[in-house]
Design an enzyme around this catalytic site. Structure first.
Site, mmCIF file in Angstrom:
data_model
loop_
_atom_site.group_PDB
_atom_site.id
_atom_site.type_symbol
_atom_site.label_atom_id
_atom_site.label_comp_id
_atom_site.label_asym_id
_atom_site.label_seq_id
_atom_site.Cartn_x
_atom_site.Cartn_y
_atom_site.Cartn_z
ATOM 1 N N CYS A 15 0.816 -1.221 0.000
ATOM 2 C CA CYS A 15 0.000 0.000 0.000
ATOM 3 C C CYS A 15 0.848 1.269 0.000
ATOM 4 O O CYS A 15 0.603 2.196 -0.784
ATOM 5 C CB CYS A 15 -0.977 -0.023 1.186
ATOM 6 N N HIS A 68 -2.273 1.161 6.975
ATOM 7 C CA HIS A 68 -2.764 1.029 5.606
ATOM 8 C C HIS A 68 -3.044 2.432 5.054
ATOM 9 O O HIS A 68 -3.539 3.305 5.768
ATOM 10 C CB HIS A 68 -4.039 0.186 5.575
ATOM 11 N N HIS A 80 -6.093 1.639 -3.653
ATOM 12 C CA HIS A 80 -5.109 1.139 -2.678
ATOM 13 C C HIS A 80 -4.735 -0.292 -3.047
ATOM 14 O O HIS A 80 -5.379 -0.950 -3.869
ATOM 15 C CB HIS A 80 -5.675 1.197 -1.259
#
Length: 413
Positions: A15, A68, A80
């Protein structure tokens, strides 16, 4: 594809690697990891996000801080790399998973959302949902919210005041309905409105389970109680202990004055133990004990111990032996044999409940202390009673004495 630690758009990327490479393509350098990227730029509330802003989430509850990151695209969407092994994807901030794990939005210097979108003012791109969408962010249908006055009011307020999904979530969790209703009950209530067919099948299964348990333990449940138990199984996720506690209240004698299932087995064991100890027990006492056993309020060991203590109080001369494990039927065996022999009865028909045996075992001496009869005394007591005089032994003995008297008188040879 998301590869943990990856930083290559062709061979795999994670990510933070995705955000770093995308921003690098536009001449903007970001730190390598999510934990550092959240310190770049300045904070942006979710309702002020615009394309190009970074969005951060806490997806690993075992560790504090962001783990994240994605890039906001507008319209409540972000791109993402979600997890190792998965392709890069577009998700919605309105999804319950991301709503629950939202941490922050950050605007990175050098990103011009206005020019990227065609000019004009900075975009107001917070996800704006209608009533149906807001309801579904909770996994609940619009119809369910409408069935709950408190939730219905919150939903209308959220639409009217254009609440963000996270505020709507917080407001719902502050309602009395949410706080006073368990997660299982909420799930069942929602199912009843959103998926009535599945709810109906679930309740039917719970009713069948309730009836099976009742038969197993010997309980007699009315249709109303079957329905109540089924509802508690589905709505409150009752465990075995709670189910048995409820069912045990309805253990009852059948038309033939017997108990069924586990209760019947318990009653049989209690009667057997009481008989062996020379203790009389009433049907009500047995029923009470069976109910307590089914409900888990006592154990068979405790019931048997109570019977043994009662027997020790009924037969004080034998209390020590009873508490050591002997039974009164065993201790009374010599008396039973004498009584059976003298009265010409099968020994199986004679037990400790015989008034003569009980009197012999519980005789009290002149000093007020227990003084059971010895077997000679007991034999004489038996022979003094009218039952013995009707036996063939007594008749033969009387006839023998009569012949002897007549012989002495010279009346017979």
């Amino acid at each position: 594809m998301d590869v943990w630690g990856g930083n290559d758009l062709r061979n795999g990327i994670d990510c933070s690697g995705l955000t770093q490479q995308v921003f690098r393509a536009y001449g903007i350098e970001l730190p390598r990891v999510t934990y550092d990227q959240i310190n770049v730029g300045y904070s942006v509330p979710q309702n002020k996000l615009r394309p190009g802003d970074l969005v951060f989430f806490d997806t690993d509850r075992k560790k504090s801080g962001p783990d994240h990151v994605g890039i906001y695209m507008g319209g409540g969407k972000f791109i993402h790399a979600p997890r190792p092994g998965s392709p890069v994807k577009i998700s919605s901030l309105a999804e319950g998973y991301y709503m629950d794990r939202w941490m922050a939005g950050r605007r990175i210097p050098g990103v011009d959302a206005a020019s990227a979108s065609g000019g004009g003012e900075a975009l107001e791109v917070a996800p704006k949902l209608d009533a149906t969408e807001l309801a579904e962010t909770y996994g609940m249908s619009y119809a369910f919210f409408k069935s709950q006055p408190e939730l219905w009011k919150k939903l209308n307020q959220a639409v009217e005041e254009t609440w963000t999904p996270e505020r709507f979530q917080a407001e719902v969790k502050n309602t009395k309905w949410w706080q006073n209703t368990s997660a299982t009950a909420r799930q069942a209530q929602v199912m009843a409105k959103t998926d009535p067919a599945t709810y109906k099948a679930t309740m039917e299964g719970a009713r069948a389970q309730a009836q099976q348990i009742a038969v197993k333990v010997g309980a007699i449940l009315s249709p109303t109680n079957v329905e109540l138990l089924a509802r508690n199984i589905v709505h409150l996720a009752w465990n075995e202990e709670q189910v048995m506690g409820f069912v045990g209240q309805y253990v009852k004698f059948g038309a033939d004055k017997t108990l069924g299932g586990m209760a019947g087995q318990a009653a049989s064991a209690i009667r057997k133990e009481a008989y062996a100890l020379g203790v009389s027990v009433t049907d009500q006492s047995i029923l009470n004990s069976a109910q307590y056993l089914v409900r888990g309020l006592t154990t068979m060991e405790k019931v048997q111990a109570g019977l043994r203590e009662h027997a020790a109080s009924l037969y004080p001369a034998w209390g020590e032996q009873i508490m050591a494990g002997a039974t009164m039927q065993e201790l009374a065996t010599p008396y039973r044999q004498v009584l059976a022999q003298e009265l010409q009865l099968p020994e199986s028909d004679v037990d400790v409940f015989s008034p003569k045996i009980k009197a012999a075992l519980n005789r009290v001496g002149a000093d007020g202390q227990p003084a059971p009869m010895d077997l000679n005394e007991f034999t004489q007591m038996v022979r003094s009673g009218p039952e013995w005089r009707r036996t063939t032994t007594a008749v033969d003995k009387a006839m023998g004495i009569g012949r002897e008297v007549l012989a002495q008188m010279g009346l017979v040879s």
